[in-house]
Write an enzyme that holds these catalytic residues in place. Structure first.
Site, short mmCIF file in Angstrom:
data_model
loop_
_atom_site.label_atom_id
_atom_site.label_comp_id
_atom_site.label_asym_id
_atom_site.label_seq_id
_atom_site.Cartn_x
_atom_site.Cartn_y
_atom_site.Cartn_z
N HIS A 17 0.84 -1.20 0.00
CA HIS A 17 0.00 0.00 0.00
C HIS A 17 0.87 1.25 0.00
O HIS A 17 0.59 2.22 -0.71
CB HIS A 17 -0.90 0.05 1.25
N LYS A 41 -18.10 -6.22 5.58
CA LYS A 41 -16.82 -6.91 5.76
C LYS A 41 -16.55 -7.15 7.24
O LYS A 41 -17.01 -6.40 8.10
CB LYS A 41 -15.69 -6.08 5.15
N ARG A 95 -1.87 -6.12 -7.45
CA ARG A 95 -0.78 -7.02 -7.08
C ARG A 95 -0.54 -8.05 -8.16
O ARG A 95 0.57 -8.38 -8.49
CB ARG A 95 -1.11 -7.74 -5.77
N SER A 133 -2.62 -7.90 3.12
CA SER A 133 -2.96 -7.78 4.54
C SER A 133 -3.37 -9.13 5.12
O SER A 133 -3.03 -9.47 6.25
CB SER A 133 -4.09 -6.77 4.73
#
Length: 163
Positions: A17, A41, A95, A133
């Site tokens: 990030h 979430k 990514r 993460s």
């Protein structure tokens, strides 16, 4: 002044990030780092903890400029944030190829909501592209070394959660 919004969960913020943040700062005068508190979430860190980790990581651990970065939470559409902060772009990190399909669809929907806002896809540096993460939390939970993936403060906060 050119402004961009970089939305994400940042649960926690990683060096991947941070690479995207640093690259964004080369293109924009101001960056709004916005962490969401979407109730759909299940977050590891609360919104307050994530804001704290982001602020500490960016401004204390890395000494980035508070004049160029504003850290906020949000619970509405990213397009609405762009309006509020007069941002011309949304920054999204990629990514792997697997990220692209979802991100492409999201960018398309945002374009339909506001055709004046562009979405820019940025990749972190090669050594940080594999960091997520989710993996950082899993490694921390199993007692592994996460120093290469997150800032010192994020390491401290992760260790405190798992103890």
């Amino acid at each position: 002044m050119k402004t961009a919004v970089y939305p994400g969960t940042f649960d926690p913020i990683t060096y991947g990030h941070i690479d995207v943040i640093k690259k964004s700062l080369k293109m924009f005068d101001r960056l709004i780092v916005a962490t969401t508190d979407n109730t759909d979430k299940n977050y590891f860190f609360s919104i307050e903890e994530r804001l704290n980790i982001i602020n500490h990581s960016l401004f204390k651990d890395l000494k980035l400029s508070r004049k160029k970065i504003k850290v906020i939470s949000f619970d509405n559409l990213t397009i609405e944030l762009c309006k509020k902060y007069n941002a011309s772009a949304i920054i999204r990190g990629l990514r792997a190829v697997s990220d692209f399909e979802y991100e492409f669809q999201l960018a398309g929907m945002n374009k339909k909501l506001n055709s004046k806002i562009e979405t820019m896809f940025l990749m972190s540096d090669v050594e940080n592209q594999i960091i997520s993460s989710k993996f950082v939390k899993e490694i921390a939970n199993l007692g592994g070394n996460i120093d290469r993936f997150v800032t010192k403060y994020a390491v401290k906060m992760l260790r405190a959660k798992y103890q």
